[in-house]
Design an enzyme around this catalytic site. Structure first.
Site, PDB file in Angstrom:
ATOM      1  N   GLY A  49       0.832  -1.217   0.000  1.00 37.44           N
ATOM      2  CA  GLY A  49       0.000   0.000   0.000  1.00 37.44           C
ATOM      3  C   GLY A  49       0.856   1.254   0.000  1.00 37.44           C
ATOM      4  N   THR A  51       3.135   4.579   0.734  1.00 37.06           N
ATOM      5  CA  THR A  51       2.985   5.809   1.517  1.00 37.06           C
ATOM      6  C   THR A  51       1.528   6.177   1.738  1.00 37.06           C
ATOM      7  OG1 THR A  51       5.032   6.575   0.485  1.00 37.06           O
ATOM      8  CG2 THR A  51       3.711   8.223   1.627  1.00 37.06           C
ATOM      9  N   CYS A  52       0.751   6.190   0.680  1.00 41.95           N
ATOM     10  CA  CYS A  52      -0.640   6.662   0.781  1.00 41.95           C
ATOM     11  C   CYS A  52      -1.391   5.909   1.859  1.00 41.95           C
ATOM     12  CB  CYS A  52      -1.331   6.495  -0.576  1.00 41.95           C
ATOM     13  SG  CYS A  52      -3.094   6.840  -0.509  1.00 41.95           S
ATOM     14  N   HIS A 451     -29.205  24.125  -6.183  1.00 41.40           N
ATOM     15  CA  HIS A 451     -29.266  25.063  -5.049  1.00 41.40           C
ATOM     16  C   HIS A 451     -29.701  24.311  -3.798  1.00 41.40           C
ATOM     17  CE1 HIS A 451     -29.990  28.635  -2.687  1.00 41.40           C
ATOM     18  NE2 HIS A 451     -31.163  28.119  -2.344  1.00 41.40           N
TER      19      HIS A 451
HETATM   20  C1  FAD Z   1       1.800  12.913   5.119  1.00 38.59           C
HETATM   21  C2  FAD Z   1       1.422  12.735   3.681  1.00 38.59           C
HETATM   22  C3  FAD Z   1       0.142  13.027   3.264  1.00 38.59           C
HETATM   23  C4  FAD Z   1      -0.214  12.851   1.932  1.00 38.59           C
HETATM   24  N1  FAD Z   1      -1.492  13.163   1.541  1.00 38.59           N
HETATM   25  C5  FAD Z   1      -1.845  13.003   0.253  1.00 38.59           C
HETATM   26  C6  FAD Z   1      -3.169  13.273  -0.174  1.00 38.59           C
HETATM   27  O1  FAD Z   1      -4.021  13.672   0.611  1.00 38.59           O
HETATM   28  N2  FAD Z   1      -3.481  13.065  -1.467  1.00 38.59           N
HETATM   29  C7  FAD Z   1      -2.562  12.614  -2.375  1.00 38.59           C
HETATM   30  O2  FAD Z   1      -2.894  12.437  -3.541  1.00 38.59           O
HETATM   31  N3  FAD Z   1      -1.291  12.359  -1.994  1.00 38.59           N
HETATM   32  C8  FAD Z   1      -0.923  12.538  -0.712  1.00 38.59           C
HETATM   33  N4  FAD Z   1       0.350  12.241  -0.326  1.00 38.59           N
HETATM   34  C9  FAD Z   1       1.302  11.751  -1.337  1.00 38.59           C
HETATM   35  C10 FAD Z   1       1.042  10.266  -1.630  1.00 38.59           C
HETATM   36  O3  FAD Z   1       1.047   9.534  -0.431  1.00 38.59           O
HETATM   37  C11 FAD Z   1       2.107   9.747  -2.571  1.00 38.59           C
HETATM   38  O4  FAD Z   1       2.167  10.594  -3.687  1.00 38.59           O
HETATM   39  C12 FAD Z   1       1.768   8.350  -3.057  1.00 38.59           C
HETATM   40  O5  FAD Z   1       1.629   7.447  -1.997  1.00 38.59           O
HETATM   41  C13 FAD Z   1       2.892   7.882  -3.982  1.00 38.59           C
HETATM   42  O6  FAD Z   1       2.593   6.599  -4.396  1.00 38.59           O
HETATM   43  P1  FAD Z   1       3.682   5.747  -5.165  1.00 38.59           P
HETATM   44  O7  FAD Z   1       2.877   4.656  -5.788  1.00 38.59           O
HETATM   45  O8  FAD Z   1       4.493   6.561  -6.059  1.00 38.59           O
HETATM   46  O9  FAD Z   1       4.696   5.217  -4.069  1.00 38.59           O
HETATM   47  P2  FAD Z   1       4.531   4.698  -2.554  1.00 38.59           P
HETATM   48  O10 FAD Z   1       3.099   4.707  -2.159  1.00 38.59           O
HETATM   49  O11 FAD Z   1       5.461   5.475  -1.761  1.00 38.59           O
HETATM   50  O12 FAD Z   1       4.986   3.196  -2.669  1.00 38.59           O
HETATM   51  C14 FAD Z   1       6.304   2.819  -2.944  1.00 38.59           C
HETATM   52  C15 FAD Z   1       6.547   1.446  -2.340  1.00 38.59           C
HETATM   53  O13 FAD Z   1       7.784   0.933  -2.843  1.00 38.59           O
HETATM   54  C16 FAD Z   1       8.456   0.250  -1.799  1.00 38.59           C
HETATM   55  N5  FAD Z   1       9.880   0.210  -2.152  1.00 38.59           N
HETATM   56  C17 FAD Z   1      10.716   1.268  -2.323  1.00 38.59           C
HETATM   57  N6  FAD Z   1      11.934   0.845  -2.702  1.00 38.59           N
HETATM   58  C18 FAD Z   1      11.871  -0.501  -2.771  1.00 38.59           C
HETATM   59  C19 FAD Z   1      12.818  -1.513  -3.105  1.00 38.59           C
HETATM   60  N7  FAD Z   1      14.058  -1.212  -3.479  1.00 38.59           N
HETATM   61  N8  FAD Z   1      12.419  -2.812  -3.039  1.00 38.59           N
HETATM   62  C20 FAD Z   1      11.145  -3.143  -2.692  1.00 38.59           C
HETATM   63  N9  FAD Z   1      10.200  -2.212  -2.371  1.00 38.59           N
HETATM   64  C21 FAD Z   1      10.566  -0.913  -2.423  1.00 38.59           C
HETATM   65  C22 FAD Z   1       8.144   1.102  -0.575  1.00 38.59           C
HETATM   66  O14 FAD Z   1       8.306   0.356   0.614  1.00 38.59           O
HETATM   67  C23 FAD Z   1       6.687   1.487  -0.833  1.00 38.59           C
HETATM   68  O15 FAD Z   1       5.788   0.570  -0.235  1.00 38.59           O
HETATM   69  C24 FAD Z   1       0.732  12.374   0.999  1.00 38.59           C
HETATM   70  C25 FAD Z   1       2.023  12.054   1.417  1.00 38.59           C
HETATM   71  C26 FAD Z   1       2.380  12.230   2.740  1.00 38.59           C
HETATM   72  C27 FAD Z   1       3.769  11.876   3.173  1.00 38.59           C
END
Ligand code: FAD
Length: 469
Positions: A49, A51-52, A451
């Site tokens: 899942g 970061t999100c 409205h």
């Molecule tokens: C506090 C906070 C609040 C946020 N609020 C919002 C919001 O309200 N709305 C919104 O749209 N966005 C929000 N965001 C941004 C959003 O969370 C991210 O843009 C989004 O999760 C990015 O998704 P992703 O698929 O790129 O990567 P991620 O969700 O970060 O997933 C990457 C995954 O890859 C794994 N990984 C990394 N390197 C390796 C490796 N070498 N080997 C195996 N696994 C690895 C990690 O463990 C992670 O699970 C927020 C971010 C933060 C920090």
């Protein structure tokens, strides 16, 4: 199927596709690829899942909801409702958040594990060669590799910071007590959401922003209105904090002091959140072994269809620098799937930039700022309406903020909008859809809206536009 034992023989376990990272793009792509009959390995080093689900959108918006409830309860008397003293049980607030996060994470896990032909592998992935990935002692290979590795909080090199305990978004979400005085470095999206929610939970909160105003990428009037919303709730905002220095507090086992700039009085805090930006998780993938190039900030270089400099490798989500949101990551998945599986040449440049800032009331944004339009030199019309002149906001007792829209005077296309006000995160979508469809603004201004809603004033605002000076 597992990759166990492959290193002993030196042979890799072969898949049609490998996906590194189970964030917002990897799992749905695994769903599409396996539905097309392909074998897929999804490698995740931490929590499915990403970061999100675990440390971003979902936990923060869950906490924002608790904070909003506390705030509304305190305002009860304004609505003729008696509530008595309002208290916040932070352990229960956290437990509610943990329950929602766990439910979401488990849902994604079961989804991946139930995909026929998909193997979920736990561990850190790095390239061995262009088609081979190592996870611990195991080797995996594939014709196509998809990177969805996301990013993490930047740890800035500020004087004294290394000597004190500080939190990022991850640590903040583990708090089960309300800090006495939360100091936040960074007056942008992540920092401000935590600032308002913790103020509403009962903490004293100070925000230190290096630049001259909060949310420096927004228009100046938007930044000013955001600052008004936060200071009205008793949050201290210090801008121009460009000389931060930290030290342990004298005569205190816990806490710290920070000086914002030369000559400023020290500020004593009990907890410190550092929210000054994020960096991509690309420094520990051995990308050079695969011929995958990164830019000066570590983002993976991709083309408009998200292919990297290696023809068989794609990068989706925060790691490619094309967006920093869950919806941009998911849209990246849709673009890759459309190109590879549907013969549909979707592109990143097709999308209209959009996002929200989840303070309360929220800011919904689409397209260009007014300042960007002004700088482009094109002829434009601008419309603006304070929320005090939006009936639904008045009825709800939530009149902070304003709506603003900017339109190309020649093509009549909407160039950008900001809805800072109650429902702003939802209202922005009617504007976004018209922008995406490349329709003239009259598609909205001539539409009858319901409205009483906030959205009903968007046509009125468009009818009352004036030339942008
Ligand atoms: C506090 C906070 C609040 C946020 N609020 C919002 C919001 O309200 N709305 C919104 O749209 N966005 C929000 N965001 C941004 C959003 O969370 C991210 O843009 C989004 O999760 C990015 O998704 P992703 O698929 O790129 O990567 P991620 O969700 O970060 O997933 C990457 C995954 O890859 C794994 N990984 C990394 N390197 C390796 C490796 N070498 N080997 C195996 N696994 C690895 C990690 O463990 C992670 O699970 C927020 C971010 C933060 C920090």
């Amino acid at each position: 199927m597992t990759a166990a034992g492959s290193a002993a023989t030196g042979e890799s376990v072969k898949y049609d596709a490998i996906i590194v990272g189970a964030g917002q793009a990897g799992p749905p792509l695994a769903g599409r690829l396996t539905a097309a009959g392909q074998t897929v390995a999804v490698i995740e080093r931490k929590l499915v899942g990403g970061t999100c689900v675990n440390s971003g959108c979902i936990p923060t918006k869950t906490l924002v909801a608790s904070a909003h409830t506390a705030h509304t309860a305190r305002r009860g008397a304004e609505y003729g409702v008696s509530t008595g003293a309002v208290s916040v049980d932070m352990a229960k607030v956290k437990a509610r958040k943990d329950g929602i996060v766990l439910g979401d994470r488990s849902g994604v896990e079961s989804w991946i594990e139930g995909m026929p032909g998909c193997t979920l592998i736990r561990g850190h992935a790095r390239f061995e060669d262009p088609h081979t990935i190592r996870v611990g002692d195991d080797l995996l290979s594939a014709d196509r590799i998809f990177l969805n590795v996301g990013g993490r909080a930047v740890a800035p090199d500020l004087p004294g910071l290394a000597d004190i305990d500080y939190l990022t978004n991850v640590g903040m979400l583990e708090l089960d007590t309300v800090p006495e005085h939360l100091v936040i470095v960074g007056g942008s999206y992540i920092g401000l959401e935590f600032a308002q929610m913790y103020r509403r939970f009962g903490a004293r909160v100070t925000v230190l922003e290096r630049g001259p105003r909060l949310t420096p990428r927004e228009d100046e009037d938007v930044s000013a209105a955001i600052e008004d919303i936060l200071t009205a709730e008793g949050i201290d905002v210090v801008t121009g904090a460009d000389g931060l220095r930290f030290s342990r507090r004298d005569n205190s086992s816990a806490g710290f002091e920070v000086v914002a700039r030369d000559g400023a009085q020290p500020i004593a805090g009990s907890h410190l959140l550092v929210a000054v930006g994020r960096r991509p998780n690309t420094d520990d993938l051995d990308l050079e072994r695969a011929g995958v190039e990164v830019d000066a900030r570590g983002y993976i270089v991709v083309d408009d269809q998200l292919r990297t400099t290696a023809e068989h490798i794609w990068a989706m989500g925060d790691c490619n620098g094309k967006g920093a949101f869950t919806h941009t990551s998911y849209n990246d998945f849709e673009i890759v799937a459309a190109n590879l599986l549907d013969d549909d040449p979707r592109r990143v440049s097709d999308r209209v930039p959009t996002y929200a800032l989840y303070i309360d009331p929220p800011l919904g944004r689409a397209g260009l700022t007014v300042a960007q339009v002004r700088a482009s030199g094109r002829r434009a019309l601008v419309g603006k309406r304070p929320m005090t002149r939006v009936g639904r906001a008045v009825e709800k007792g939530e009149t902070q903020g304003f709506m603003q829209i900017v339109v190309d005077a020649d093509t009549e296309e909407i160039l950008g909008a900001a809805i800072l006000g109650v429902g702003g995160d939802e209202v922005i979508h009617s504007i976004l859809d018209v922008m995406s469809a490349k329709l003239p603004y009259t598609a909205i201004s001539r539409t009858m809206h319901i409205h009483p809603t906030v959205s009903e004033l968007v046509p009125t605002m468009l009818q009352e536009m004036t030339p942008l000076s």
